[in-house]
Design a protein around this motif. Structure first.
Motif, mmCIF file in Angstrom:
data_model
loop_
_atom_site.group_PDB
_atom_site.id
_atom_site.type_symbol
_atom_site.label_atom_id
_atom_site.label_comp_id
_atom_site.label_asym_id
_atom_site.label_seq_id
_atom_site.Cartn_x
_atom_site.Cartn_y
_atom_site.Cartn_z
ATOM 1 N N UNK A 170 0.960 -1.170 -0.037
ATOM 2 C CA UNK A 170 -0.065 -0.052 0.009
ATOM 3 C C UNK A 170 0.768 1.154 -0.144
ATOM 4 N N UNK A 171 2.027 1.015 0.668
ATOM 5 C CA UNK A 171 3.027 2.444 0.480
ATOM 6 C C UNK A 171 3.457 2.551 -0.626
ATOM 7 N N UNK A 172 3.665 1.543 -1.568
ATOM 8 C CA UNK A 172 4.109 1.921 -2.915
ATOM 9 C C UNK A 172 3.263 2.390 -3.614
ATOM 10 N N UNK A 173 1.706 1.931 -3.535
ATOM 11 C CA UNK A 173 0.821 2.479 -4.492
ATOM 12 C C UNK A 173 0.593 3.974 -3.811
ATOM 13 N N UNK A 174 0.617 4.337 -2.660
ATOM 14 C CA UNK A 174 0.598 5.608 -2.334
ATOM 15 C C UNK A 174 1.684 6.531 -2.903
ATOM 16 N N UNK A 175 2.762 6.084 -2.958
ATOM 17 C CA UNK A 175 3.910 6.778 -3.669
ATOM 18 C C UNK A 175 3.756 6.953 -5.193
ATOM 19 N N UNK A 176 3.115 5.842 -5.801
ATOM 20 C CA UNK A 176 2.609 6.017 -7.238
ATOM 21 C C UNK A 176 1.726 7.079 -7.360
ATOM 22 N N UNK A 177 0.571 7.109 -6.643
ATOM 23 C CA UNK A 177 -0.517 8.051 -6.518
ATOM 24 C C UNK A 177 0.156 9.479 -6.483
ATOM 25 N N UNK A 178 0.999 9.711 -5.396
ATOM 26 C CA UNK A 178 1.700 11.155 -5.308
ATOM 27 C C UNK A 178 2.522 11.389 -6.417
ATOM 28 N N UNK A 222 2.011 10.669 -9.542
ATOM 29 C CA UNK A 222 1.272 10.939 -10.721
ATOM 30 C C UNK A 222 0.245 12.090 -10.585
ATOM 31 N N UNK A 223 -0.219 12.067 -9.520
ATOM 32 C CA UNK A 223 -1.230 12.913 -9.034
ATOM 33 C C UNK A 223 -2.674 12.298 -9.608
#
Length: 278
Positions: free
Chosen positions: A175-183, A185-186
């Motif tokens: 989930x931390x990796x997914x959060x980093x991706x979302x941050x 790319x926006x």
């Protein structure tokens, strides 16, 4: 106690019905009562196959009346020692990048709205921070491609005993990796793929994982533990676990990703028993 009546199950055609050629599997799944399927990237030597291969698979899905609801990006040889490509410097990362548009384009053509990106093994002699930086760069590319075709980018934890060099072996780390991706790319379209089998292998508290992470989950996969067989062959309490998913608000697909002990078509009595009489 059965499963919630409104839960939707699909069949992973890369682990079930593999006794049949790829193009015969959608019809076999449909004959077994499923109208939705998912796949690992089916051409391990071809990240960007020719139109003939893509057209043939699309035709098989359409002829069977099955919807593709999940597709892996290129991830190396599965099943086998590979566990993804996007964090592996060199040729494997290049193959992943070459696959991004091919996978996203095929997903769009069949209405598939979930694309799974396996992170990749740690490589001896390469700084993990270098791999993580490469992974974030490639995941951002994949997320943007997924967004262009209206899809969610899925990121998955795997079981440490089976995948000892794969770094994402907990729900929290994934989930931390997914959060980093979302941050990065926006876009907000990166989500957790909650594979209950892999998480059980890693000793996670599955009810806690569901309660904590269901809201950020884009897809669920199941197999029993131990053994990776059909529900009921191991010790997981699927009525409770899947009931918790419903209570937590998860409304997406639940992929059957277990190893049958005989013909795949004979491996689904557990599902009719769990749902009870119609």
């Amino acid at each position: 106690m059965g499963f919630p009546d409104d839960q939707r199950f699909d069949v992973n055609l890369s682990i079930l019905f593999t006794e049949l050629p790829l193009l015969e599997r959608p019809a076999a799944a449909a004959a077994a009562g499923f109208d939705a399927v998912e796949l690992w990237w089916p051409w391990v030597e071809e990240p960007a196959p020719g139109a003939d291969r893509l057209d043939a698979l699309r035709g098989a899905l359409e002829d069977a009346g099955t919807r593709l609801v999940g597709l892996n990006f290129y991830a190396g040889r599965l099943p086998g020692p590979d566990r993804g490509a996007l964090s592996v410097p060199g040729a494997e990362s290049d193959r992943f990048r070459a696959n991004i548009d091919a996978a996203a384009g095929f997903a769009r053509s069949v209405g598939c709205t979930a694309l799974n990106a396996l992170y990749g093994n740690r490589v001896a002699g390469v700084d993990p921070e270098v791999q993580d930086a490469l992974a974030l760069e490639n995941l951002a590319l994949a997320a943007r491609a997924a967004d262009r075709v209206g899809a969610t980018l899925l990121i998955e934890a795997l079981g440490a005993p089976e995948s000892p060099h794969y770094p994402l072996v907990s729900a929290a780390a994934t989930v931390e990796v997914a959060d980093r991706v979302n941050k990065a790319t926006g876009l907000g379209n990166a989500a957790f793929l909650m594979d209950l089998y892999h998480l059980a292998v890693n000793g996670e508290d599955l009810p806690e994982v569901i309660d904590r992470y269901a809201a950020g989950t884009g897809h669920v996969q199941i197999a029993d533990h131990p053994g990776r067989g059909a529900p009921g062959t191991g010790g997981l309490d699927f009525p409770d676990l899947l009931g918790r998913l419903t209570k937590a608000g998860y409304e997406g697909w639940i992929g059957l990703e277990y190893k049958p002990t005989g013909p795949s078509a004979d491996s689904f009595p557990w599902l009719s028993r769990a749902k009870g009489p119609s």
